[in-house]
Design a protein around this motif. Structure first.
Motif, PDB file in Angstrom:
ATOM      1  N   GLU A 146      -3.120  -7.174  -3.382  1.00 26.85           N
ATOM      2  CA  GLU A 146      -2.747  -6.655  -2.062  1.00 26.85           C
ATOM      3  C   GLU A 146      -3.162  -7.623  -0.962  1.00 26.85           C
TER       4      GLU A 146
ATOM      5  N   SER B 162       0.819  -1.218   0.000  1.00 22.12           N
ATOM      6  CA  SER B 162       0.000   0.000   0.000  1.00 22.12           C
ATOM      7  C   SER B 162       0.848   1.261   0.000  1.00 22.12           C
TER       8      SER B 162
ATOM      9  N   THR C 133      -5.410 -12.370  -6.919  1.00 23.00           N
ATOM     10  CA  THR C 133      -6.670 -11.835  -7.437  1.00 23.00           C
ATOM     11  C   THR C 133      -6.731 -10.310  -7.380  1.00 23.00           C
ATOM     12  N   PHE C 134      -6.314  -9.739  -6.231  1.00 18.55           N
ATOM     13  CA  PHE C 134      -6.472  -8.297  -6.003  1.00 18.55           C
ATOM     14  C   PHE C 134      -5.162  -7.522  -5.960  1.00 18.55           C
TER      15      PHE C 134
ATOM     16  N   CYS D 259      -5.532 -13.987  -2.479  1.00 14.95           N
ATOM     17  CA  CYS D 259      -5.905 -12.567  -2.494  1.00 14.95           C
ATOM     18  C   CYS D 259      -4.876 -11.728  -3.243  1.00 14.95           C
TER      19      CYS D 259
ATOM     20  N   PHE E  66      -6.759  -7.431   1.241  1.00 17.56           N
ATOM     21  CA  PHE E  66      -8.037  -8.044   0.859  1.00 17.56           C
ATOM     22  C   PHE E  66      -8.274  -9.350   1.625  1.00 17.56           C
TER      23      PHE E  66
END
Length: 402
Positions: free
Chosen positions: A380, A258, A377-378, A374, A383
């Motif tokens: 980060e 992040s 898929t995302f 996660c 998630f």
């Protein structure tokens, strides 16, 4: 009229020794791995990603050893498990910490994880069940301070020892601490308070008639495996371990994904660990005041809120979630023995714990699969926090039915 709890000096000594056992068990497994693995990999010229993969394999493989060590604790008692675990952990730490080949490294690490965990989750928990059946949460609130204290202290001390001597010197320091604790345990730990000339919870017999367990009578492993309550307890504790492991083991990766610097993320981890020292005692007090089911629901909801606040990536909310996590990082250490005792009673604690803990350990390893999915898929880690929040809500539902 409810009698006020006043522990004797022998009870406080037992709590302090179990605190040290949890500290050393965590220091010789998870904490030492964080320091030794990269240095051992560098010293041998190993591929660090392969070392981490082998460490994961060792963690999963240790579940088999936990089944055996759980049976030994059931047969010979907590003190035996503690002393055997400390001695064997010292041997296996030396083997993996000085390994020159991958097979020796994996063998030593599997033994370290198995035996190190048996010291706390089999040995010390068995002692707690005998000494504090009525005030288990209160006692575990103090005892489970051990892991966060170990995390704070271990990194600085072990790094200092290795810097002044060598990696081998750091490993020998861990071995020495384990052997010394084995001798202390031999002299001062008693399986039951009666052996030390006192009573459980330091209460008179008339005051020890606490609420009866949900399931009464002596149970066999076969009885437990057919019991819905057993699987509910295993699932609740497994979800707690999965959530805690996912939170702490991938802390730095979560924030680097992040855009938060590693230095700031490390500082936030230290804040969480310091808060965890007080959070553990607060959590134990909540369990003692509200009871196991109500106490768990309150703390699980708190954990869910912290996960959701952190997930937002809104920095003021993220900062707020960090000390909130401090109340949650010893959730399964406190509530695993609490649920086992409150549902199955002291009579069945050893056989229940011997089966629940390996399942809980496996759930802890599954958290890396959840995080990997996660990430794929995302992109980060955060998630995965939504997954953990949903699973904790399921755990709350299961606890209401016990």
């Amino acid at each position: 009229m409810k009698e006020k709890i006043r522990y004797s000096g022998k009870h406080w000594l037992t709590i302090f020794l179990c605190f040290l056992l949890f500290l050393l068990a965590n220091a010789s497994t998870a904490d030492s791995e964080n320091i030794i693995l990269p240095k051992l990999s560098e010293a041998n010229g190993w591929d660090y990603s392969l070392v981490l993969s082998l460490a994961t394999v060792a963690g999963v493989s240790s579940v088999v050893g936990n089944l055996l060590l759980g049976k030994l604790c059931e047969k010979f008692g907590g003190k035996f498990s503690i002393i055997l675990g400390l001695v064997l952990t010292s041997v296996f730490v030396f083997i993996y910490g000085t390994a020159k080949s991958y097979p020796v490294f994996v063998f030593g690490l599997i033994g370290t994880i198995c035996c190190g965990q048996s010291v706390s989750f089999f040995g010390a928990n068995s002692i707690v069940a005998n000494w504090f059946p009525k005030t288990k949460g209160l006692a575990m609130g103090f005892i489970s301070v051990g892991p966060p204290v170990g995390t704070i202290v271990m990194v600085s001390i072990l790094n200092e020892v290795i810097a002044k001597t060598s990696l081998r010197g750091g490993v020998i320091a861990i071995v020495a601490a384990l052997i010394i604790m084995a001798l202390v345990s031999l002299l001062f730990i008693h399986n039951t308070p009666e052996e030390a000339g006192t009573t459980p919870d330091n209460l008179k017999a008339s005051a020890r008639s606490s609420k009866e367990p949900s399931i009464e009578g002596k149970l066999t492993p076969n009885d437990l495996l057919k019991s819905k309550a057993f699987w509910s307890v295993a699932a609740i504790c497994g979800i707690c371990n999965m959530s805690q492991t996912g939170l702490m083991a991938q802390w730095l990766v979560r924030y680097s994904g992040s855009g938060i610097s590693e230095g700031k993320a490390a500082f936030m981890l230290s804040v969480c660990a310091v808060c965890g020292i007080f959070g553990s005692m607060i959590s134990g007090t909540i369990e003692n005041k509200l009871g196991t089911k109500k106490g768990f629901m309150v703390l699980a909801i708190w954990f869910i809120l912290a996960l959701l606040l952190n997930f937002t990536n809104v920095m003021p909310l993220v900062y707020l979630s960090v000390p909130m996590f401090g109340l949650s990082i010893t959730l399964y250490q406190i509530f695993m023995p609490a649920f086992e005792l409150s549902v199955f009673g002291k009579e069945n604690f050893k056989v229940v714990n011997g089966l629940v803990f390996p399942i809980v350990c496996m759930c802890g390893q599954l958290t890396f699969l959840v995080i990997a999915l996660c990430l794929r898929t995302f992109g980060e880690v955060r998630f995965a926090y939504i997954v953990f929040a949903i699973l904790l809500a399921v755990a709350i539902g299961l606890s209401r039915r016990l």
